[in-house]
Design a protein around this motif. Structure first.
Motif, PDB file in Angstrom:
ATOM      1  N   LEU A 497       0.838  -1.209   0.000  1.00 34.45           N
ATOM      2  CA  LEU A 497       0.000   0.000   0.000  1.00 34.45           C
ATOM      3  C   LEU A 497       0.869   1.253   0.000  1.00 34.45           C
ATOM      4  N   TYR A 498       1.875   1.250   0.875  1.00 36.02           N
ATOM      5  CA  TYR A 498       2.776   2.405   0.976  1.00 36.02           C
ATOM      6  C   TYR A 498       3.481   2.660  -0.348  1.00 36.02           C
ATOM      7  N   LEU A 499       4.044   1.604  -0.948  1.00 36.67           N
ATOM      8  CA  LEU A 499       4.779   1.754  -2.210  1.00 36.67           C
ATOM      9  C   LEU A 499       3.848   2.125  -3.363  1.00 36.67           C
ATOM     10  N   GLY A 500       2.615   1.620  -3.330  1.00 35.30           N
ATOM     11  CA  GLY A 500       1.628   1.959  -4.362  1.00 35.30           C
ATOM     12  C   GLY A 500       1.275   3.435  -4.341  1.00 35.30           C
ATOM     13  N   TYR A 501       0.993   3.963  -3.145  1.00 30.22           N
ATOM     14  CA  TYR A 501       0.679   5.396  -3.012  1.00 30.22           C
ATOM     15  C   TYR A 501       1.897   6.261  -3.360  1.00 30.22           C
ATOM     16  N   SER A 502       3.098   5.773  -2.994  1.00 28.20           N
ATOM     17  CA  SER A 502       4.330   6.507  -3.327  1.00 28.20           C
ATOM     18  C   SER A 502       4.528   6.570  -4.840  1.00 28.20           C
ATOM     19  N   LEU A 503       4.246   5.461  -5.521  1.00 29.93           N
ATOM     20  CA  LEU A 503       4.379   5.408  -6.988  1.00 29.93           C
ATOM     21  C   LEU A 503       3.422   6.389  -7.650  1.00 29.93           C
ATOM     22  N   PHE A 504       2.206   6.469  -7.131  1.00 24.55           N
ATOM     23  CA  PHE A 504       1.197   7.402  -7.645  1.00 24.55           C
ATOM     24  C   PHE A 504       1.671   8.852  -7.486  1.00 24.55           C
ATOM     25  N   MET A 505       2.216   9.173  -6.305  1.00 20.93           N
ATOM     26  CA  MET A 505       2.713  10.516  -6.020  1.00 20.93           C
ATOM     27  C   MET A 505       3.910  10.853  -6.915  1.00 20.93           C
ATOM     28  N   VAL A 506       4.808   9.887  -7.081  1.00 22.95           N
ATOM     29  CA  VAL A 506       6.025  10.089  -7.871  1.00 22.95           C
ATOM     30  C   VAL A 506       5.694  10.323  -9.347  1.00 22.95           C
ATOM     31  N   LEU A 507       4.700   9.596  -9.866  1.00 21.49           N
ATOM     32  CA  LEU A 507       4.287   9.764 -11.266  1.00 21.49           C
ATOM     33  C   LEU A 507       3.775  11.185 -11.512  1.00 21.49           C
ATOM     34  N   ALA A 508       2.961  11.682 -10.568  1.00 18.36           N
ATOM     35  CA  ALA A 508       2.432  13.049 -10.690  1.00 18.36           C
ATOM     36  C   ALA A 508       3.561  14.075 -10.650  1.00 18.36           C
ATOM     37  N   ILE A 509       4.537  13.874  -9.758  1.00 14.58           N
ATOM     38  CA  ILE A 509       5.670  14.804  -9.637  1.00 14.58           C
ATOM     39  C   ILE A 509       6.516  14.776 -10.912  1.00 14.58           C
ATOM     40  N   MET A 510       6.715  13.567 -11.488  1.00 15.70           N
ATOM     41  CA  MET A 510       7.516  13.461 -12.712  1.00 15.70           C
ATOM     42  C   MET A 510       6.867  14.248 -13.857  1.00 15.70           C
ATOM     43  N   LEU A 511       5.556  14.115 -14.012  1.00 14.55           N
ATOM     44  CA  LEU A 511       4.866  14.829 -15.096  1.00 14.55           C
ATOM     45  C   LEU A 511       4.939  16.339 -14.888  1.00 14.55           C
ATOM     46  N   ALA A 512       4.742  16.790 -13.641  1.00 16.52           N
ATOM     47  CA  ALA A 512       4.743  18.233 -13.358  1.00 16.52           C
ATOM     48  C   ALA A 512       6.131  18.841 -13.549  1.00 16.52           C
ATOM     49  N   THR A 513       7.157  18.222 -12.961  1.00 16.43           N
ATOM     50  CA  THR A 513       8.523  18.781 -13.063  1.00 16.43           C
ATOM     51  C   THR A 513       9.071  18.641 -14.485  1.00 16.43           C
ATOM     52  N   GLY A 514       8.755  17.513 -15.140  1.00 17.90           N
ATOM     53  CA  GLY A 514       9.200  17.318 -16.521  1.00 17.90           C
ATOM     54  C   GLY A 514       8.615  18.355 -17.458  1.00 17.90           C
ATOM     55  N   THR A 515       7.363  18.720 -17.218  1.00 22.74           N
ATOM     56  CA  THR A 515       6.703  19.743 -18.041  1.00 22.74           C
ATOM     57  C   THR A 515       7.397  21.090 -17.901  1.00 22.74           C
ATOM     58  N   VAL A 516       7.746  21.452 -16.665  1.00 22.00           N
ATOM     59  CA  VAL A 516       8.463  22.725 -16.431  1.00 22.00           C
ATOM     60  C   VAL A 516       9.770  22.737 -17.207  1.00 22.00           C
ATOM     61  N   GLY A 517      10.521  21.624 -17.127  1.00 19.70           N
ATOM     62  CA  GLY A 517      11.804  21.522 -17.827  1.00 19.70           C
ATOM     63  C   GLY A 517      11.646  21.600 -19.328  1.00 19.70           C
ATOM     64  N   PHE A 518      10.653  20.885 -19.871  1.00 18.24           N
ATOM     65  CA  PHE A 518      10.467  20.869 -21.324  1.00 18.24           C
ATOM     66  C   PHE A 518      10.063  22.247 -21.853  1.00 18.24           C
ATOM     67  N   LEU A 519       9.087  22.887 -21.198  1.00 14.65           N
ATOM     68  CA  LEU A 519       8.599  24.183 -21.688  1.00 14.65           C
ATOM     69  C   LEU A 519       9.688  25.254 -21.620  1.00 14.65           C
ATOM     70  N   SER A 520      10.509  25.238 -20.568  1.00 16.51           N
ATOM     71  CA  SER A 520      11.596  26.223 -20.459  1.00 16.51           C
ATOM     72  C   SER A 520      12.650  25.974 -21.539  1.00 16.51           C
ATOM     73  N   SER A 521      12.961  24.694 -21.804  1.00 14.76           N
ATOM     74  CA  SER A 521      13.937  24.365 -22.851  1.00 14.76           C
ATOM     75  C   SER A 521      13.404  24.728 -24.232  1.00 14.76           C
ATOM     76  N   PHE A 522      12.113  24.485 -24.458  1.00 20.33           N
ATOM     77  CA  PHE A 522      11.493  24.815 -25.748  1.00 20.33           C
ATOM     78  C   PHE A 522      11.589  26.325 -26.000  1.00 20.33           C
ATOM     79  N   TRP A 523      11.291  27.099 -24.954  1.00 18.45           N
ATOM     80  CA  TRP A 523      11.382  28.568 -25.078  1.00 18.45           C
ATOM     81  C   TRP A 523      12.831  28.989 -25.354  1.00 18.45           C
ATOM     82  N   PHE A 524      13.790  28.367 -24.646  1.00 15.46           N
ATOM     83  CA  PHE A 524      15.207  28.712 -24.787  1.00 15.46           C
ATOM     84  C   PHE A 524      15.703  28.426 -26.206  1.00 15.46           C
ATOM     85  N   VAL A 525      15.406  27.225 -26.715  1.00 18.56           N
ATOM     86  CA  VAL A 525      15.872  26.831 -28.056  1.00 18.56           C
ATOM     87  C   VAL A 525      15.248  27.739 -29.115  1.00 18.56           C
TER      88      VAL A 525
END
Length: 535
Positions: A497-525
């Motif tokens: 249960l603990y690892l399942g909820y952690s995986l769910f939280m981590v997936l959301a964080i990956m999408l959010a932080t990855g989006t910030v990185g991609f959009l800033s790089s797209f603007w820079f390029v």
């Protein structure tokens, strides 16, 4: 270390302990304690209920007919006399004790009959050891104490900031990382764009031609830098969902920091998160479809498919994880399992509100003009030179910097989720969130520039995972937290249960932080290649 969290009138039981001259506050009380390989159970509870007399001003609520508490407050006094308003609960304290009761005499007692011998409740000593086959008597006592604490201030005891110095240290640490990265970003801009532009404008045509022949690094990939990445629709969907999750997190934390989502109102935080997530489906659809059309140079076909994927990608994975965990809870006969009716409500919210809003956002994204690339893409892709180090090694290593900005705050969040502590430093969390966004943008920007300098033009996915790789370190941290902080967690179901909820939280964080990185790089390029004149 298992905790019991009783509540009285929406106030969790609070426990005070002294350590090295400091008074520590805890919510709830432990089931028992282990002393020298012997287990003792806390079988006597001493409750103290703090009450405050209702003030006359409360009658205003009755006159106005707001339906608030004053209408249901019991009155004290004789008929015909001025009724005196009663008391309201403003505090709930507990002292757990281990007391060896006389089991035989207790069995002979009738209901509501007083206990025969006085109970000495000393929280520092233990006497009720747990032995197989032995009966355990549980008892409690309640004392009511009039307090000066007023109703609006009753949650102050829970919300007194623990370890504020640690939070400030976390923010200062993040600021140092940001300053370091900002310096690198500034050097990149000054060295590349500004210097090149000024030098280029000062030279005559012959010198310009010679300069073009001496092009190196990122200028050599001018004809390939905007070449479509592999799996473009998946990238667009992940960026769209990332915008939705990031927007939901920022708005929710902002409202919580302003005091609109107090822990005193149970459930408001999760309700607010669901509401904002569904509303921001419009943003997810719009960003995903517009980015898809930009990569496809204005291609309209397939936008509906991208919008549908954006509406179902993250919620679908989340639904799969939560359903699996819920079956585990049902199998364990746990009261923490989500009832079937709530499952139906969540599915209806998903398909009746979130999906239509995402499709509407996708429609607006299809109608909006796509972003024009500043340079043409060559028909034949350029060969990428052999690299000294694998580029993905840099990408994975880049996640350490964003993780460094939030790992201290992560400890407090994990403690509030798994240790039953109240988390209410949303002001600090908002600051850390802003710092995290800045660090993610800077890390991704620097890494994209490094890749372009070695003539590696495949920056799309790398810019996403450069900042998104912070999720890997958060998941490793959550495993570390399970092993060292939740070491008394028993059974495979609890750990799953603990690892399942952690995986769910981590997936959301990956999408959010990855989006910030991609959009800033797209603007820079885009900015880099539109600012420098290249033949």
């Amino acid at each position: 270390m298992y905790q019991v969290n009783p509540m009285l009138d929406n106030s969790p039981a609070i426990r005070y302990t002294k350590k090295d001259g400091y008074v520590l506050r805890w919510t709830g009380y432990p089931v028992g304690i282990k002393v020298q390989d012997v287990y003792y159970v806390f079988n006597h509870l001493k409750f103290k209920v703090l009450v405050h007399k209702y003030e006359e001003a409360a009658n205003v609520a009755r006159v106005m007919g707001t339906g608030d508490a004053a209408e249901v407050i019991p009155t004290i006094g004789k008929k015909g006399s001025d009724d005196e308003l009663g008391y309201m609960v403003v505090g709930f304290e507990v002292v757990p004790c281990s007391f060896a009761h006389n089991g035989d005499s207790t069995k002979r007692l009738k209901m509501y009959e007083r206990y025969t011998t006085p109970i000495k409740c000393d929280s520092t000593s233990v006497s009720m050891s747990v032995k197989e086959g032995q009966s355990i008597v549980f008892s409690y006592e309640v004392s009511f104490e009039e307090s000066d604490i007023k109703w609006p201030s009753r949650w102050d005891a829970y919300l007194k900031m623990e370890g504020s110095k640690v939070h400030w240290f976390s923010i200062l640490n993040s600021l140092m990382v940001i300053t370091f990265l900002a310096g690198i970003v500034l050097v990149i801009f000054l060295r590349t764009v500004r210097r090149d532009l000024t030098r280029y404008e000062e030279l005559d045509k012959e010198a310009q031609a010679q300069m073009n022949e001496e092009l190196s690094g990122w200028k050599l990939v001018v004809g390939d830098v905007f070449r479509a990445p592999s799996n473009p629709s998946l990238l667009c969907v992940m960026v769209g969902d990332g915008v939705q999750i990031l927007g939901m997190a920022v708005v929710t934390i902002l409202f919580a920091a302003l005091g609109f989502m107090s822990p005193a109102s149970r459930g408001t935080l999760i309700t607010g998160m669901l509401f904002f997530y569904m509303i921001l489906g419009i943003a997810a659809g719009y960003v995903a479809v517009r980015l898809y059309r930009t990569i496809g140079c204005g291609e309209h076909r397939g936008w509906m498919s991208v919008a549908w994927k954006a509406a179902c990608f993250f919620p679908g994975i989340a639904f799969l994880i939560l359903t699996t965990l819920n079956f585990l809870l049902w199998g364990s006969h746990s009261t923490g399992a989500i009832p079937f009716s709530l499952f139906v409500i969540l599915i209806l919210l998903w398909f009746c509100i979130s999906v239509p809003l995402t499709l509407i956002g996708g429609y607006f994204g299809a109608k909006a003009p796509h972003i024009e690339f500043p340079v043409r893409t060559n028909q034949i892709p350029r060969e990428i030179p052999a690299q000294k180090y694998p580029s993905w090694l840099l990408v994975l290593g880049a996640g350490t910097l964003p993780f460094g900005t939030l790992f201290i705050e992560l400890f407090f969040i994990m403690s509030s989720i798994w240790m039953g502590r109240v988390y209410y430093v949303f002001g600090f969390l908002l600051v850390v969130m802003i710092l995290l966004v800045v660090v993610c943008a800077e890390v991704s920007l620097v890494l994209t520039y490094m890749h372009l300098c070695v003539e590696d033009y495949k920056w799309w996915w790398k810019s996403f995972f450069a900042s998104g790789s912070v999720a890997i370190y958060i998941f490793i941290y959550s495993i570390n937290y399970l092993v060292f902080d939740l070491k008394s967690l028993s059974g495979p179901v609890s750990a799953t249960l603990y690892l399942g909820y952690s995986l769910f939280m981590v997936l959301a964080i990956m999408l959010a932080t990855g989006t910030v990185g991609f959009l800033s790089s797209f603007w820079f390029v885009h900015y880099l290649f539109s600012s420098v004149k290249l033949d």
